[in-house]
Design an enzyme around this catalytic site. Structure first.
Site, short mmCIF file in Angstrom:
data_model
loop_
_atom_site.label_atom_id
_atom_site.label_comp_id
_atom_site.label_asym_id
_atom_site.label_seq_id
_atom_site.Cartn_x
_atom_site.Cartn_y
_atom_site.Cartn_z
N GLY A 289 0.98 -1.16 0.00
CA GLY A 289 0.00 0.04 -0.12
C GLY A 289 0.88 1.11 0.02
O GLY A 289 2.32 1.23 0.01
N ILE A 291 1.20 3.78 2.30
CA ILE A 291 2.10 3.84 3.61
C ILE A 291 2.87 2.67 3.98
O ILE A 291 4.20 2.78 4.08
CB ILE A 291 0.88 4.04 4.78
CG1 ILE A 291 0.20 5.14 4.60
CG2 ILE A 291 1.90 3.87 6.00
CD1 ILE A 291 0.75 6.61 4.72
N LYS A 369 -9.04 1.78 3.98
CA LYS A 369 -9.03 3.22 4.52
C LYS A 369 -9.96 4.12 3.61
O LYS A 369 -10.09 5.17 4.12
CB LYS A 369 -7.45 3.70 4.12
CG LYS A 369 -6.67 2.89 5.05
CD LYS A 369 -5.10 3.62 4.84
CE LYS A 369 -4.37 3.37 3.56
NZ LYS A 369 -4.14 1.84 3.43
N LYS A 411 -9.38 10.02 11.56
CA LYS A 411 -10.66 9.47 11.12
C LYS A 411 -11.33 8.75 12.44
O LYS A 411 -12.37 8.35 12.52
CB LYS A 411 -10.79 8.89 9.92
CG LYS A 411 -10.69 9.79 8.80
CD LYS A 411 -10.93 9.15 7.46
CE LYS A 411 -10.84 10.28 6.29
NZ LYS A 411 -9.52 10.97 6.21
N GLY A 453 -0.58 11.77 -2.23
CA GLY A 453 -0.32 10.72 -3.06
C GLY A 453 -0.71 9.38 -2.64
O GLY A 453 -0.62 8.36 -3.25
N SER A 455 -3.48 6.12 -1.73
CA SER A 455 -4.39 5.55 -2.83
C SER A 455 -5.83 6.34 -2.39
O SER A 455 -6.72 6.57 -3.15
CB SER A 455 -4.68 4.29 -2.26
OG SER A 455 -4.90 3.88 -1.00
#
Length: 633
Positions: A289, A291, A369, A411, A453, A455
């Site tokens: 991913g 991160i 996410k 979040k 940047g 996803s």
């Protein structure tokens, strides 16, 4: 039309034309010089003069060939070519002097001087005029640009521009008053306040930034100053390219959102970066991913003993594995990289991997996410984010892993969506496990906002929409978000993990929140485009507000309460958040698991609210399967 035909001729034919031109020039210079004699009327009939001319012309042409004057491309006539013309004319004047002395048997010292001056003016001047003509014709088809920055990088950029037919620099602009009103490489240096006039006068379409030494705050201020102008802003990458001499037109890049945010990253601390990684076996879940992959890039630089890439997506795993192996080869490293497919929802798979390789540090980045996607697929989001974290943590305890770091999100603070609530539940899982008696695995979690940047980031969406001609869409005119670059986020995650004592909730300093509509406007304007609205109906890109998506908040927070403490790192804070003991939390998790098995969305939502997550949903249940089932009923 005639010029087009001449330019299309073969190179050898054009060389022949230049030779004929130079013979005629020598003829004019020779006979002009002879006209200075008192007995000029008789000079035309003197065979000695014609022999002297023939010798001078022939030897001069051979000399010009030898000096390489005919190898130069006229449209790129440089100082070297003009120097060659002057040198050739001087030697030709000497040949003139010798020829006249041999064939006429007379010596007039003033004549070679007059011949030299006439010849050099005609030879060099004709080439400069032709270059001007061709350059003027060429620049009509090129994009006029301003170079902002008249320092070394700006001069290098100008030289690079001259080698291509894409841009035509019309001026430098610089903040330094000492060089304003000067001329550098034939270009005047103007004050920043004159940019508007230059754009109007020359029809400038792009501004090229050549200020690689400016810090982020200075670049942000400069871009704010340039934003009102109807020009696209491009920049050279940075100081490294200047030092390496790699500044060229192809290296110019669009202004990134990083430049607009004006945030200077804090240099990472080597002792924190390497504490949980150097010479250790490290595992990253969700390694493919946005991160997770950046964590892998940062980790490999700290020389782990082994790096385990754990990923569900085959292609993502292949991509990051390939990238890391290429990086190793380029840098002469010999670190064992292990690409392993698997799901964090399979506890036995996780344990077998951790035990087999003796994993010491786990960075848990695997998660769903994207807020609307989790709203539409609630059970899978809960399974992956909550139970994926639980199973990974339990496997780490069973395999005696030393450090476990969870990648959390802003979040998770007072969530209005399932994704945020599931990440807060994941935090509660780690807090509860960390508080268990005799716990040897050190658990901590790092909470931060949006990364540029990634996803799920809005930035690449805006870039695609602008490139496609618009419209740029956002969900609400007042929506704000925190932003951070992926490399900075990954570095801070690693450093925060090294500072954890057990059960810590770390919060990264994200700086000031950004209004998304302001960000969209800046991106449009700095692309050289005009915003299309009621005041500007003929603009290029419209901005459309589509309405908040399921579970979306107007703004995000990083803290649930006000209990925050600073650490020794200026960008890392620690929060004292509410938690549940494991005996209480495990009961909620069991009931939540049962609700997932039964696809009981109502019970699942109630349990997420029962736990201290602060979950306050603003929408009805949005799970697509649940909606379809209940519509059928």
């Amino acid at each position: 039309m005639i010029l087009e035909t001449l330019l299309a001729l073969p190179r050898n034919v054009k060389k022949t034309f230049f030779v004929i031109h130079d013979i005629l020039v020598i003829f004019a210079a020779f006979w002009f010089t002879q006209s200075l004699k008192a007995s000029y009327s008789q000079e035309w009939f003197s065979s000695a003069n014609w022999l002297a001319f023939a010798a001078t012309a022939g030897l001069t042409i051979l000399l010009f060939v030898r000096l390489g004057l005919y190898r130069a491309v006229t449209r790129y006539v440089s100082t070297k070519v003009l120097t060659t013309a002057v040198l050739g004319s001087m030697i030709s004047a000497l040949l003139f002097f010798i020829s006249v002395l041999i064939f006429e048997q007379r010596l007039r010292l003033a004549l070679p001087v007059a011949y030299f001056l006439m010849l050099v003016v005609l030879i060099a001047g004709s080439r400069v005029m032709l270059r001007t003509l061709l350059s003027g014709r060429q620049t009509q088809q090129m994009t006029p640009v301003i170079i902002y920055g008249a320092g070394q990088s700006g001069r290098q950029l100008l030289e690079a521009i001259k080698q291509v037919s894409e841009y035509h620099a019309i001026a430098f602009v610089d903040d330094n008053p000492k060089i304003q009103r000067t001329v550098i490489y034939d270009l005047p240096v103007h004050r920043p306040s004159e940019i508007g006039a230059l754009i109007q006068r020359y029809g400038v379409e792009k501004i090229l930034l050549a200020i690689p030494s400016a810090n982020s705050e200075e670049r942000k201020t400069l871009l704010q100053r340039l934003e009102p102008y109807p020009c696209e802003v491009l920049a050279i990458p940075g100081m490294k390219d200047l030092v390496d001499g790699k500044i060229n037109v192809s290296s110019l890049k669009k202004i990134s959102v990083v430049d607009l945010l004006g945030r200077d990253p804090v240099a990472p601390r080597p002792e924190l970066m390497g504490a949980d990684i150097n010479a250790k076996v490290v595992m990253v879940t969700g390694a493919g991913g946005s991160i997770g992959s950046e964590l892998c890039r940062q980790i490999i630089r700290q020389q782990p003993a082994k790096l385990i890439l754990f990923e569900l997506s085959e292609f993502s795993l292949y991509s990051i594995d390939k990238e890391l192996r290429e990086y190793q080869a380029e840098n002469g490293m010999n670190i064992e990289i292990l690409p392993l497919l698997g799901s964090v929802q399979h506890r036995r798979r996780l344990f077998s991997v951790m035990q087999a390789y003796g994993v010491q540090t786990v960075y848990h980045a695997a998660a769903y996410k994207h807020v609307p996607m989790v709203e539409f697929n609630t059970i899978e989001g809960v399974r992956n984010n909550i139970y994926g974290t639980l199973f990974c943590a339990q496997a780490a305890i069973e395999a005696a892993v030393e450090t476990f770091v969870l990648i959390s999100t802003d979040k998770a603070v007072r969530p209005t969506n399932t994704m945020g609530a599931s990440k807060r539940m994941a935090e509660l899982v780690l807090q509860a496990l960390a508080a268990e008696p005799g716990q040897t695995t050190r658990f901590c979690m790092v909470r931060f906002g949006n990364v540029l940047g990634s996803s799920g980031s809005v930035v690449p969406v805006f870039e695609k929409q602008i490139a496609a001609g618009g419209p740029v869409t956002l969900t609400h005119a007042e929506i704000t978000r925190y932003f951070m670059t992926i490399p900075e986020a990954a570095q801070l995650v690693i450093q925060a993990g090294a500072m954890g004592k057990g059960g810590d909730v770390f919060v990264l300093d994200m700086g000031e929140s950004v209004r998304i509509i302001d960000l969209a406007k800046q991106m449009i304007r700095l692309s050289g485009l005009e915003i299309k609205d009621e005041a500007h109906p003929d603009g290029d890109i419209a901005i459309e507000v589509t309405g908040l998506r399921p579970g979306e908040k107007l703004y995000e927070e990083l803290l649930i309460g006000d209990a925050v403490e600073h650490t020794t790192h200026p960008r890392i804070m620690t929060a004292n958040e509410v938690m549940l003991p494991w005996v209480t939390l495990s009961d909620i998790l069991e009931r939540m698991d049962q609700a997932c098995r039964q696809s009981n969305q109502m019970t699942l939502r109630q349990l997420l609210q029962e736990a201290p997550t602060g979950f306050n949903p603003k929408d009805d249940i949005c799970d697509l399967v649940w909606q379809q089932t209940h519509q059928a009923v």
